[in-house]
Design a protein around this motif. Structure first.
Motif, PDB file in Angstrom:
ATOM      1  N   CYS A 134      12.880  -4.231  33.074  1.00  0.00           N
ATOM      2  CA  CYS A 134      12.193  -3.050  33.613  1.00  0.00           C
ATOM      3  C   CYS A 134      11.068  -2.727  32.638  1.00  0.00           C
ATOM      4  O   CYS A 134      11.309  -2.201  31.551  1.00  0.00           O
ATOM      5  N   ILE A 135       9.850  -3.068  33.024  1.00  0.00           N
ATOM      6  CA  ILE A 135       8.723  -3.048  32.093  1.00  0.00           C
ATOM      7  C   ILE A 135       7.810  -1.862  32.411  1.00  0.00           C
ATOM      8  O   ILE A 135       7.219  -1.801  33.497  1.00  0.00           O
ATOM      9  N   PRO A 136       7.662  -0.906  31.494  1.00  0.00           N
ATOM     10  CA  PRO A 136       6.730   0.200  31.732  1.00  0.00           C
ATOM     11  C   PRO A 136       5.296  -0.305  31.850  1.00  0.00           C
ATOM     12  O   PRO A 136       4.859  -1.124  31.036  1.00  0.00           O
ATOM     13  N   GLN A 137       4.598   0.165  32.865  1.00  0.00           N
ATOM     14  CA  GLN A 137       3.179  -0.146  32.997  1.00  0.00           C
ATOM     15  C   GLN A 137       2.340   0.935  32.312  1.00  0.00           C
ATOM     16  O   GLN A 137       1.475   0.632  31.515  1.00  0.00           O
ATOM     17  N   PHE A 138       2.626   2.185  32.659  1.00  0.00           N
ATOM     18  CA  PHE A 138       2.005   3.315  31.978  1.00  0.00           C
ATOM     19  C   PHE A 138       2.795   4.566  32.333  1.00  0.00           C
ATOM     20  O   PHE A 138       3.564   4.587  33.299  1.00  0.00           O
ATOM     21  N   PHE A 139       2.604   5.605  31.536  1.00  0.00           N
ATOM     22  CA  PHE A 139       3.251   6.893  31.760  1.00  0.00           C
ATOM     23  C   PHE A 139       2.213   7.917  32.216  1.00  0.00           C
ATOM     24  O   PHE A 139       1.005   7.737  31.999  1.00  0.00           O
ATOM     25  N   SER A 140       2.699   8.976  32.813  1.00  0.00           N
ATOM     26  CA  SER A 140       1.858  10.119  33.173  1.00  0.00           C
ATOM     27  C   SER A 140       2.535  11.386  32.664  1.00  0.00           C
ATOM     28  O   SER A 140       3.759  11.543  32.809  1.00  0.00           O
ATOM     29  N   ILE A 141       1.750  12.254  32.057  1.00  0.00           N
ATOM     30  CA  ILE A 141       2.257  13.543  31.587  1.00  0.00           C
ATOM     31  C   ILE A 141       1.517  14.629  32.344  1.00  0.00           C
ATOM     32  O   ILE A 141       0.300  14.766  32.208  1.00  0.00           O
ATOM     33  N   ASP A 142       2.264  15.333  33.184  1.00  0.00           N
ATOM     34  CA  ASP A 142       1.655  16.311  34.085  1.00  0.00           C
ATOM     35  C   ASP A 142       0.577  15.599  34.912  1.00  0.00           C
ATOM     36  O   ASP A 142       0.886  14.695  35.655  1.00  0.00           O
ATOM     37  N   LYS A 143      -0.689  15.914  34.735  1.00  0.00           N
ATOM     38  CA  LYS A 143      -1.743  15.278  35.523  1.00  0.00           C
ATOM     39  C   LYS A 143      -2.525  14.221  34.728  1.00  0.00           C
ATOM     40  O   LYS A 143      -3.530  13.702  35.211  1.00  0.00           O
ATOM     41  N   GLN A 144      -2.056  13.898  33.549  1.00  0.00           N
ATOM     42  CA  GLN A 144      -2.734  12.907  32.707  1.00  0.00           C
ATOM     43  C   GLN A 144      -2.110  11.533  32.912  1.00  0.00           C
ATOM     44  O   GLN A 144      -0.967  11.286  32.529  1.00  0.00           O
ATOM     45  N   ASP A 145      -2.872  10.609  33.529  1.00  0.00           N
ATOM     46  CA  ASP A 145      -2.395   9.250  33.757  1.00  0.00           C
ATOM     47  C   ASP A 145      -2.813   8.334  32.606  1.00  0.00           C
ATOM     48  O   ASP A 145      -3.607   8.706  31.739  1.00  0.00           O
ATOM     49  N   GLY A 146      -2.297   7.113  32.635  1.00  0.00           N
ATOM     50  CA  GLY A 146      -2.729   6.090  31.687  1.00  0.00           C
ATOM     51  C   GLY A 146      -2.246   6.299  30.267  1.00  0.00           C
ATOM     52  O   GLY A 146      -2.898   5.856  29.316  1.00  0.00           O
ATOM     53  N   VAL A 147      -1.099   6.943  30.094  1.00  0.00           N
ATOM     54  CA  VAL A 147      -0.523   7.139  28.768  1.00  0.00           C
ATOM     55  C   VAL A 147       0.365   5.938  28.453  1.00  0.00           C
ATOM     56  O   VAL A 147       1.254   5.587  29.230  1.00  0.00           O
ATOM     57  N   TYR A 148       0.151   5.310  27.313  1.00  0.00           N
ATOM     58  CA  TYR A 148       0.926   4.120  26.972  1.00  0.00           C
ATOM     59  C   TYR A 148       2.074   4.417  26.015  1.00  0.00           C
ATOM     60  O   TYR A 148       3.051   3.674  25.988  1.00  0.00           O
ATOM     61  N   ASN A 149       1.964   5.465  25.253  1.00  0.00           N
ATOM     62  CA  ASN A 149       3.063   5.872  24.368  1.00  0.00           C
ATOM     63  C   ASN A 149       3.166   7.385  24.400  1.00  0.00           C
ATOM     64  O   ASN A 149       2.426   8.074  23.702  1.00  0.00           O
ATOM     65  N   PRO A 150       4.084   7.934  25.186  1.00  0.00           N
ATOM     66  CA  PRO A 150       4.144   9.391  25.354  1.00  0.00           C
ATOM     67  C   PRO A 150       4.913  10.115  24.259  1.00  0.00           C
ATOM     68  O   PRO A 150       4.888  11.353  24.220  1.00  0.00           O
ATOM     69  N   ILE A 151       5.609   9.395  23.396  1.00  0.00           N
ATOM     70  CA  ILE A 151       6.477  10.047  22.414  1.00  0.00           C
ATOM     71  C   ILE A 151       5.646  10.912  21.470  1.00  0.00           C
ATOM     72  O   ILE A 151       4.648  10.474  20.898  1.00  0.00           O
ATOM     73  N   GLY A 152       6.077  12.167  21.339  1.00  0.00           N
ATOM     74  CA  GLY A 152       5.383  13.129  20.487  1.00  0.00           C
ATOM     75  C   GLY A 152       4.369  13.971  21.229  1.00  0.00           C
ATOM     76  O   GLY A 152       3.894  14.983  20.683  1.00  0.00           O
ATOM     77  N   MET A 153       4.038  13.583  22.465  1.00  0.00           N
ATOM     78  CA  MET A 153       3.075  14.365  23.233  1.00  0.00           C
ATOM     79  C   MET A 153       3.782  15.543  23.918  1.00  0.00           C
ATOM     80  O   MET A 153       5.011  15.583  23.999  1.00  0.00           O
ATOM     81  N   ILE A 154       2.996  16.492  24.401  1.00  0.00           N
ATOM     82  CA  ILE A 154       3.529  17.728  24.970  1.00  0.00           C
ATOM     83  C   ILE A 154       3.304  17.743  26.470  1.00  0.00           C
ATOM     84  O   ILE A 154       2.239  17.322  26.954  1.00  0.00           O
TER      85      ILE A 154
END
Length: 422
Positions: A134-154
């Motif tokens: 199961c391979i992450p392509q990218f993350f989204s935080i609220d309306k922000q797409d294209g996040v590759y490493n979300p750890i530590g973000m709010i």
């Protein structure tokens, strides 16, 4: 620190290759023994004769054991074939504390990836498959797409797009049973293209975008890397063995001689072969050899290679937008990639720069001269894949059983996000 053993096994339609290596006291990967055997009982990645497959596995492993003076354990096995499926899914969780945003941690990442797996499991027919990766392509935080490493973000909500690679249960069980008949139960299955990418792609190719084409015996496997992430992987159900079969039928010669003439004289661009050059072709069933133009041999080879590469190109066009954006070009590997002028043929069909992918042996010690060839790209990649699972524990005093427990925990690898695949 006790040396830990890793065994990598590549089961192809033409040969089985086993490598026994150790992680030594300096936490380095060291190859100790290599074994190969003729592949029997498996075609296009699917077992059709359990006993024959098991015997082929035993022969390769016993040869590696004899060379290494070690017993094989911790088997990492590359798989490919038509029974592999690929799905894109999404997961989403709330990370808010009431109405307040929270800092994203590793547990949140684990939860959102598990939610993407749950999304898949709810789909009709998914019960017939096991999840390999199961391979992450990218993350989204609220309306922000294209996040590759979300750890530590709010954020308040965390989403993930994942590429899920599945294997049909029954073919996988049959392959596992062949290993159990050979006396092995500690098996970790890995998609062959993921393993191969770890041994032949460099960092720039993974970042800028590249296409890996691995022409094996029974399958041709494709993988697209971009932004240090796997975007797509597919397979077509024939490879170098189809070329051998064409030569055997067209030249009326035994398959073993057809294979040898392909290896020795194979040329992917027939127009470069002189009409005056001839070759002696062995007859079938004791019939006398006949003299034929080498250009005819290359005609058969080029026709089938064009078929393989054309079908690969069409498959990619139908499943991926933006081939032209892969700045890193094409990396061609596998046994058939050693064919003369195959790079020129591939460049003509894809209109992209091509290089032949040899396994990177700069990070291993031991008996490496024998395996410095594209046909060993997958089995070397399996070693690197396994090594990545182990190396974070290199300074630990945990027992092997605890280490294996950690390997089987999918989140352990996912917290590194894309580093496991880059």
């Amino acid at each position: 620190m006790k040396e830990r053993i890793i065994t990598a096994i590549d089961i192809g339609s033409t040969k089985v290759c086993a490598i026994i290596s150790v992680i030594n006291s300096e936490n380095k990967l060291e190859i100790r023994g290599v074994g190969t055997s003729e592949s029997q009982g498996i075609e296009k990645g699917i077992v059709n004769d359990l006993k024959a497959t098991s015997d082929s596995i035993i022969k390769a492993i016993e040869q590696a054991e004899d060379n290494s003076k070690l017993e094989a354990e911790n088997l990492f096995v590359g798989i490919a074939g038509d029974y592999i499926e690929y799905r894109s899914t999404t997961g989403r969780i709330s990370i808010a504390n009431g109405n307040q945003p929270c800092e994203i941690n590793e547990t949140h990442v684990e939860q959102v990836i598990n939610d993407s797996k749950l999304t898949l499991k709810l789909q009709s027919g998914s019960e017939q498959y096991d999840i390999l990766h199961c391979i992450p392509q990218f993350f989204s935080i609220d309306k922000q797409d294209g996040v590759y490493n979300p750890i530590g973000m709010i954020g308040i909500a965390l989403s993930v797009n994942t590429l899920v690679i599945l294997a049909a249960i029954n073919p996988l069980r049959n392959l596992r049973k062949a290993f159990e008949m050979a006396g092995f139960s500690d098996i970790h299955f890995v998609l062959s293209t993921i393993a191969t990418s770890k041994s032949v792609l460099n960092d720039d190719e993974k970042q800028l975008g590249s296409l890996l084409i691995d022409i094996g015996g029974g399958t041709t496997d494709l993988l697209i890397f971009k932004n240090k992430c796997i975007h797509l992987t597919r397979s077509i159900g024939y490879g170098g063995t189809a070329i051998t079969n064409d030569l055997s039928i067209g030249l009326r010669t035994p398959p073993k001689f057809a294979e040898s003439i392909k290896v020795e004289y194979g040329n992917a661009v027939a127009a470069t072969v002189d009409y005056e050059t001839t070759v002696s072709i062995e007859g079938i069933g004791g019939r006398p050899p006949v003299i034929k133009q080498l250009r005819l041999v290359s005609d058969y080879i080029e026709a089938r290679l064009r078929d393989i590469l054309d079908e690969s190109y069409k498959l990619l066009l139908n499943n991926y937008r933006g081939l032209e954006s892969l700045t890193g070009g094409i990396i061609l590997t596998g046994g058939s990639s050693q064919m003369m002028n195959i790079s020129a043929l591939c460049e003509e069909i894809f209109n992209m720069p091509v290089r032949i992918g040899y396994p990177d042996l700069s990070i291993v010690n031991g008996a490496v001269s024998r395996i410095n060839s594209p046909e060993f790209s997958t089995v070397i990649g399996l070693l690197y894949y396994a090594f990545d699972q182990y190396k974070e524990d290199s300074s630990s005093t945990k027992s092997n059983s605890n280490i294996l427990k950690n390997i089987k925990n999918p989140f352990r690898n996912l917290i590194k996000l894309f580093s496991d695949f880059s």
